[in-house]
Design an enzyme around this catalytic site. Structure first.
Site, mmCIF file in Angstrom:
data_model
loop_
_atom_site.group_PDB
_atom_site.id
_atom_site.type_symbol
_atom_site.label_atom_id
_atom_site.label_comp_id
_atom_site.label_asym_id
_atom_site.label_seq_id
_atom_site.Cartn_x
_atom_site.Cartn_y
_atom_site.Cartn_z
ATOM 1 N N HIS A 98 0.837 -1.207 0.000
ATOM 2 C CA HIS A 98 0.000 0.000 0.000
ATOM 3 C C HIS A 98 0.871 1.258 0.000
ATOM 4 O O HIS A 98 0.630 2.186 -0.786
ATOM 5 C CB HIS A 98 -0.907 -0.013 1.227
ATOM 6 C CG HIS A 98 -1.725 1.229 1.389
ATOM 7 N ND1 HIS A 98 -2.987 1.362 0.859
ATOM 8 C CD2 HIS A 98 -1.460 2.401 2.026
ATOM 9 C CE1 HIS A 98 -3.469 2.565 1.151
ATOM 10 N NE2 HIS A 98 -2.560 3.211 1.871
ATOM 11 N N GLU A 99 1.884 1.283 0.857
ATOM 12 C CA GLU A 99 2.765 2.456 0.922
ATOM 13 C C GLU A 99 3.586 2.599 -0.357
ATOM 14 O O GLU A 99 3.837 3.710 -0.827
ATOM 15 C CB GLU A 99 3.682 2.366 2.143
ATOM 16 C CG GLU A 99 2.939 2.318 3.477
ATOM 17 C CD GLU A 99 1.942 3.447 3.657
ATOM 18 O OE1 GLU A 99 2.149 4.535 3.074
ATOM 19 O OE2 GLU A 99 0.941 3.246 4.379
ATOM 20 N N HIS A 102 1.658 4.425 -2.869
ATOM 21 C CA HIS A 102 1.725 5.887 -2.765
ATOM 22 C C HIS A 102 2.961 6.429 -3.491
ATOM 23 O O HIS A 102 2.902 7.482 -4.135
ATOM 24 C CB HIS A 102 1.770 6.312 -1.296
ATOM 25 C CG HIS A 102 0.446 6.235 -0.601
ATOM 26 N ND1 HIS A 102 -0.697 6.781 -1.137
ATOM 27 C CD2 HIS A 102 0.090 5.691 0.598
ATOM 28 C CE1 HIS A 102 -1.706 6.567 -0.300
ATOM 29 N NE2 HIS A 102 -1.253 5.901 0.742
ATOM 30 N N HIS A 106 3.040 9.073 -6.596
ATOM 31 C CA HIS A 106 3.877 10.273 -6.617
ATOM 32 C C HIS A 106 4.696 10.328 -7.908
ATOM 33 O O HIS A 106 4.822 11.387 -8.541
ATOM 34 C CB HIS A 106 4.793 10.283 -5.395
ATOM 35 C CG HIS A 106 5.521 11.568 -5.204
ATOM 36 N ND1 HIS A 106 6.659 11.686 -4.438
ATOM 37 C CD2 HIS A 106 5.295 12.820 -5.692
ATOM 38 C CE1 HIS A 106 7.082 12.932 -4.456
ATOM 39 N NE2 HIS A 106 6.272 13.642 -5.206
#
Length: 237
Positions: A98-99, A102, A106
């Site tokens: 999940h991270e 991100h 980006h």
């Protein structure tokens, strides 16, 4: 004695937020005990996802605490808690992916993430000044006409600043949902989790998503409460 009935609006949101927190902790605890067959740690999974997406300028580092995992776009670092960084559990891989999602957002300039990051400075100012300005305005608004006008201006300023926090929470939802969707897709396509393990990771990420829904609900209700107080105060003048 003045009775502010609008406080009652916050009770359902507080209960929802509490339930969401308990649910995510329960899901994470349950699937932290289920080791993945791949044997990958959260850190290894995150780095593999970054490489698969051609991202080589993002670091993966440990950070203290539990469920403190996050991606820092300013430092370009994925920070994983100790229960994720070196763990090989289904929960750890789900959170790490999940991270990493991100970080991929980006790199691609994903619009909701870009917009959310753009309003962070105003949101930080609003979190400090919104309520003090509103309360100060509420005190001034009961005075003479000039004082009342100043009071209303301060109250409106407080409401506008607080609205940026609500907008931040609103933009957080698609950002978080998209990161979770990316996580599930890559965990499956890269063979990091089997089909039954994917179900566990999905449970963890879905539970985490509820906390963001609860945060938005609380922010919306708080904004509504400020508007109601401002309207009632204006009608009494």
């Amino acid at each position: 004695m003045y009775y502010d009935w609008t406080y009652l609006l916050l009770i359902p949101c507080m209960l929802f937020a509490l339930w969401a927190q308990l649910r995510v902790k329960s899901a994470f605890s349950k699937y932290s005990a289920v080791l993945s067959r791949s044997g990958l740690t959260g850190a290894e999974a995150a780095r593999r996802i970054l490489r698969a997406n051609g991202i080589y300028d993002v670091q993966v580092t440990p950070t203290p605490g539990e469920l403190t995992d996050h991606y820092d776009p300013a430092e370009r670092v994925i920070k994983l808690s100790s229960s994720t960084y070196s763990a090989t559990s289904v929960a750890a891989l789900g959170v790490a992916a999940h991270e990493a999602g991100h970080a991929c957002q980006h790199a691609e300039s994903y619009a909701p993430l870009k917009w959310r990051n753009a309003i962070i400075p105003v949101t930080r100012i609003g979190s400090v000044l919104a309520m003090p300005l509103f309360l100060l305005g509420l005190l001034f608004s009961g005075g003479a006409y000039i004082g009342g006008s100043i009071g209303e201006t301060l109250m409106v300023s407080g409401i506008l600043l607080f609205s940026f926090s609500t907008l931040f929470q609103l933009l957080t939802l698609p950002t978080e949902f998209n990161a979770s969707r990316r996580a599930m897709q890559v965990l499956e396509s890269q063979g990091m989790l089997s089909s039954d393990e994917l179900s566990g990771a999905r449970s963890v990420l879905n539970a985490a998503a509820l906390t963001y829904v609860a945060a938005l609900a609380s922010s919306l209700v708080s904004l509504l409460r400020l508007l109601l107080i401002f309207n009632n105060n204006s009608r009494r003048r």
